[in-house]
Design an enzyme around this catalytic site. Structure first.
Site: not given
Ligand code: EPZ
Length: 419
Positions: A22-23, A93, A117, A122, A306, A398
């Site tokens: 998915k990701n 999202r 969420c 996020r 995850d 999802r």
């Molecule tokens: C991706 O989310 C995945 N989703 C998530 O999978 C996964 O848990 C996550 O990466 C971490 O591996 C997809 O790829 C669609 P991040 P993402 O940006 O990109 C902070 C699932 O279960 N951050 O790597 O949204 C954020 O708050 C989902 O399939 C900022 O502060 O995660 C978090 O604490 C859930 N500012 C950390 O970085 C930003 O602009 C990592 O988030 C972006 C992120």
């Protein structure tokens, strides 16, 4: 709302096919906005999030033709609208992934700000900051990100945090920007590497994907390409935990064992016997109860956030005491209170959970709160005594393709109740 009714106690046994990731599929579908001719994407999982992304692209004027195997032909040459509306973004999202490609290809984008969420706030501030450094003018007002850029230019981006979709958005924007972009402290996830593979086959110049420094030299245009989405490492890990928690023996096909080394290492620590091949993984628990294992989540290649909820369920019935530290999201223990309703002994202290394994969990009516939390409740129900009813399983739909069919194939006593 559909529910899953699961009677625990049967060790899982058999073979199951792993779906496309998915990701990886989500950024890859968004990346087709960059191409001035048709893309052909295969091994796409049939999931609610994918349907939402296709609906989002369709609303913009992208033409999509999907066959029964979820092979998708995509033509973004007729895009007429650069808007990602709230009613779609609020359900997924990851819609934020159209921001970079729209801006790079069409010079503008209006994307609803994805709210928080269940697992955390996020924010997407790092996506925005990177695009501004590449020359975009971005206003955030009335719940929308409004971005304009006659022509993005390359930049040196040092990411304050490792962000997966942030890295992906900026890679896609850089692929059509004028000049060279360096992304430092980039995410190294396999899904980032899979996106880079597609961009390169579209004619982009991308080096270093999979390392913490990615270099992209922008091109004036990118062409369509063929791409097969890589296997889902989190679905793979989830089914391996299902085998371990029930003391069974399961073989995964059409997967890639090299995408989840940290997860396989932890499963071996629980006492599981693991054998692997090029595209398969077999886990044999030999009827034993798993040993408790400590978990510390961190960006790839470390243990993935995850998979934390799934290992919470495993530790809830393991032999011993485990400590789980969640370092990525601020609220990713929502499954704990539901597992406690099944008799789990879990103490949450800040971003750490201490779990004392019980010999037996009790079936109970429980409620899913987010995608991976719902998976952990299903895993706990597979080993609990009695019949568990898991509510709000739209969360699980999802991210897991036909989960009850795949688990039934492995001998689980599970059925979907449609309401
Ligand atoms: C991706 O989310 C995945 N989703 C998530 O999978 C996964 O848990 C996550 O990466 C971490 O591996 C997809 O790829 C669609 P991040 P993402 O940006 O990109 C902070 C699932 O279960 N951050 O790597 O949204 C954020 O708050 C989902 O399939 C900022 O502060 O995660 C978090 O604490 C859930 N500012 C950390 O970085 C930003 O602009 C990592 O988030 C972006 C992120």
């Amino acid at each position: 709302m559909d529910k899953l009714l699961i009677r625990g106690g049967t060790p899982l046994n058999g073979e199951v096919r792993i779906s496309g990731a998915k990701n990886a599929a989500l950024p890859i579908l968004a990346a087709t906005l960059l191409a001035d001719s048709k893309c052909f994407i295969s091994n796409v999982p049939h999931l609610q999030d994918i349907t939402t992304m296709m609906a989002l692209l369709g609303r913009m004027g992208v033409e999509l033709v999907v066959d029964e195997k979820m092979n998708i032909e995509i033509n973004s040459s007729q895009v007429h609208t650069c808007i990602a509306p709230y009613e779609l973004v609020k359900t997924m999202r990851a819609s934020i992934l159209v921001l970079g490609p729209l801006l790079a290809r069409f010079g503008e984008a209006h994307v609803s700000l994805p709210g928080g969420c269940a697992i955390g706030a996020r924010p997407v501030n790092l996506h925005i900051k990177g695009l501004e450094a590449m020359g975009a003018t971005i206003e955030v007002e009335n719940g929308y990100i409004s971005a304009k850029a006659p022509r993005l230019h390359g930049a040196r981006l040092c990411m304050e945090l490792v962000t997966v979709t942030g890295t992906e958005n900026l890679m896609m924007a850089a692929a059509l920007a004028d000049g060279e972009t360096i992304i430092e402290n980039a995410a190294r996830e396999p899904e980032v590497v899979d996106l880079a593979r597609l961009l390169i086959s579209m004619g982009a110049e991308v080096e270093g994907a999979g390392t913490d420094t990615i270099r992209i030299v922008g091109k004036p245009t990118l062409s369509g390409a063929r791409h097969e989405v890589l296997p889902d490492r989190i679905e793979s890990g989830t089914f391996l935990v299902a085998a371990a928690i029930t003391g069974g023996k399961v073989k995964l096909r059409d997967t890639d064992p090299h995408l989840l080394d940290a997860v396989l290492a932890k499963l071996k620590e629980t006492g599981a016997k693991i054998t692997i091949g090029d595209n398969w993984i077999e886990l044999d628990m030999e009827g034993r109860r798993p040993k408790a294992v400590d978990i510390h989540t961190a960006p790839y290649p470390a243990f993935p956030t995850d998979m934390q909820a799934q290992f919470s369920a495993l530790n809830a019935v393991a032999d011993g005491v485990a400590t789980l530290r969640e370092t990525i999201f601020e609220n990713r223990f929502m499954h704990a209170q539901e597992l406690q309703r099944m008799g789990a002994n879990i103490q949450i202290e800040g971003n750490t959970a201490v779990i004392r394994g019980m010999k037996q969990l009790q079936a109970a009516p429980v409620m899913a709160t987010d995608l991976r939390a719902s998976a952990s409740l299903v895993l706990a129900a597979l080993v609990a005594q009695g019949e568990t009813l898991v509510d709000r399983i739209y969360h699980i739909d999802r991210g897991y393709e036909r989960i009850e069919e795949k688990l039934t194939q492995l001998g689980a006593d599970i059925r979907r109740i449609r309401e």
